[in-house]
Scaffold this motif. Structure first.
Motif, mmCIF file in Angstrom:
data_model
loop_
_atom_site.group_PDB
_atom_site.id
_atom_site.type_symbol
_atom_site.label_atom_id
_atom_site.label_comp_id
_atom_site.label_asym_id
_atom_site.label_seq_id
_atom_site.Cartn_x
_atom_site.Cartn_y
_atom_site.Cartn_z
ATOM 1 N N ILE A 68 -2.080 47.607 -96.854
ATOM 2 C CA ILE A 68 -2.321 46.351 -97.561
ATOM 3 C C ILE A 68 -1.155 45.391 -97.364
ATOM 4 O O ILE A 68 -1.354 44.193 -97.107
ATOM 5 N N GLY A 69 0.076 45.891 -97.475
ATOM 6 C CA GLY A 69 1.241 45.028 -97.300
ATOM 7 C C GLY A 69 1.303 44.381 -95.924
ATOM 8 O O GLY A 69 1.417 43.147 -95.810
ATOM 9 N N PRO A 70 1.231 45.170 -94.824
ATOM 10 C CA PRO A 70 1.215 44.540 -93.506
ATOM 11 C C PRO A 70 0.054 43.576 -93.303
ATOM 12 O O PRO A 70 0.198 42.553 -92.624
ATOM 13 N N ALA A 71 -1.120 43.884 -93.899
ATOM 14 C CA ALA A 71 -2.251 42.961 -93.775
ATOM 15 C C ALA A 71 -1.952 41.642 -94.476
ATOM 16 O O ALA A 71 -2.326 40.570 -93.986
ATOM 17 N N GLN A 72 -1.269 41.708 -95.632
ATOM 18 C CA GLN A 72 -0.851 40.479 -96.298
ATOM 19 C C GLN A 72 0.047 39.659 -95.386
ATOM 20 O O GLN A 72 -0.096 38.438 -95.258
#
Length: 404
Positions: free
Chosen positions: A266-270
């Motif tokens: 989720i963090g890298p996608a953000q």
């Protein structure tokens, strides 16, 4: 907050790059600690102390309520030129709150710790940071907001594996002490260093500042209330999701390593979503961007509710992460774009109050909903419906009258 000294007269401000870099790292640490760690502590605390899940969720609910209630005061203080004291003091209060949390032996003590952490959220997380950089860099605030959110987007990626490792290796109380010390010794000094010196001098401010809406004028705009509804509904969904995410994975029978893999994406996608905006942002208005990302939120939650495989959950992580990251950029541009720069702290603060106080009921309401529905799938379907209502409110808000 009074323990943070005012900047001595004549001290120059750090450069744009230095200020943004220090604030961004502090945002990463504060978001990782204050917003994402709670879910990882729910089951260890329940097993250790014997408290029910609704009772534990009530502490997080109180923190979110205090966050919302304190946001206007933090924004008003920033408008009066106290951004340094607000943000450095907030990180210090966060550290003290974690140290108190580590010592809890009773529910009232836990709730007191989370009341302190709610004040810290209002003083440190994105909204005050956006207000500070908008005042300090009125011609470059968009770039500053994008970089703050790019770095802050890794908070969930950092939080879950580090927190679970600390809990597994040392126990939940020692884990809380470690997090508190990082906030006290790293995040607070970073904010204090970044915000030395005054805000931008008058000659650097927009020449049309007299035309900027005051708080009372903003309250007479239909768009203000629809935007408040948009971010309130989104905040309820986000808070409920993050507070229940680990138990939701457990209810699916997802092994903890697989759940961590999904959450770490989720963090890298953000960040990838924000990088895409950095490349194409000049061709996208905040309005167009908002319409897209608020539509993606209910779709991603629907996918999570129905997903039965790791691959489907990874698709959810990418869609949810990108949308969640870009919502933050939309939020950072809303007040300057719709209402101007002159009163950004107060208007942003009131928007936060209206969004975050109702948000506080999300985690606890989610626990109550679980008492009357078959399981987490139904709760997630309900969250997808609420996210769809947020998109509808944003649609009805219409186009801003100014270009930003």
């Amino acid at each position: 907050m009074s323990a943070i000294p005012a900047t001595p007269a004549g001290r120059s401000s750090p450069s744009f790059a230095t200020t943004v870099a220090c604030l961004a790292l502090a945002q990463l640490l504060c978001w990782a600690a204050l917003y994402y760690t709670f879910s990882a502590f729910v089951l260890p605390m329940r097993d250790s102390l014997g408290w029910s899940k609704p009772a534990l969720m009530g502490a997080f609910t109180l923190g979110l309520a205090v966050w919302g209630a304190a946001s206007y005061g933090a924004g008003a203080a920033i408008d009066r030129g106290h951004g340094r004291r607000v943000m450095a003091g907030g990180a210090a209060i966060a550290g003290l709150g974690f140290l108190l949390w580590a010592c809890v032996q009773s529910l009232p003590m836990l709730y007191l710790a989370w009341a302190l952490l709610g004040v810290a959220m209002a003083m440190t997380l994105y909204e005050p940071a956006f207000s500070v950089v908008t005042r300090r860099f009125p011609t470059r605030f968009g770039s500053a907001i994008t970089w703050l959110t790019l770095v802050g987007g890794f908070a969930s990626t950092l939080s879950f594996p580090v927190t679970l490792w600390l809990i597994g290796a040392f126990g939940w109380r020692v884990a809380l002490v470690a997090i508190g010390l990082v906030l006290l010794l790293v995040a607070a000094p970073l904010n204090a260093w970044a915000l030395q010196g005054p805000d931008a001098p008058p000659r650097e401010r927009h020449t049309d500042a007299a035309d900027d809406a005051t708080l009372h004028e903003a309250l007479r705009h239909r768009a203000f209330w629809l935007l408040a509804a948009t971010f309130m509904l989104y905040s309820v969904v986000s808070a409920t999701f993050w507070a229940h995410v680990m138990p939701a994975f457990a209810s699916k029978g997802t092994p903890e390593p697989d759940a961590l893999t999904v959450l770490m994406w989720i963090g890298p996608a953000q960040v990838l979503g924000r990088l895409a905006f950095l490349g194409a942002g000049r061709r996208l208005t905040p309005r167009v961007l908002g319409l897209a990302v608020f539509a993606a939120m209910p779709l991603s939650l629907l996918l999570f509710a129905l997903a039965g495989s790791l691959w489907a959950l990874l698709v959810f992580a990418v869609m949810f992460g990108a949308a969640n990251g870009l919502v933050t950029i939309v939020r950072g541009h809303v007040v300057p774009t719709y209402f101007g720069h002159a009163h950004v702290g107060r208007i942003s603060g009131l928007l936060s109050v209206l969004a975050l106080v109702p948000r506080a009921v999300g985690p606890l309401a989610g626990a109550w909903v679980l008492l009357v529905v078959p399981g987490y799938r139904e709760l997630l379907l309900l969250l997808a419906l609420v996210a769809l209502l947020a998109w509808a409110a944003f649609v009805l808000a219409g186009r801003p009258a100014r270009s930003g």
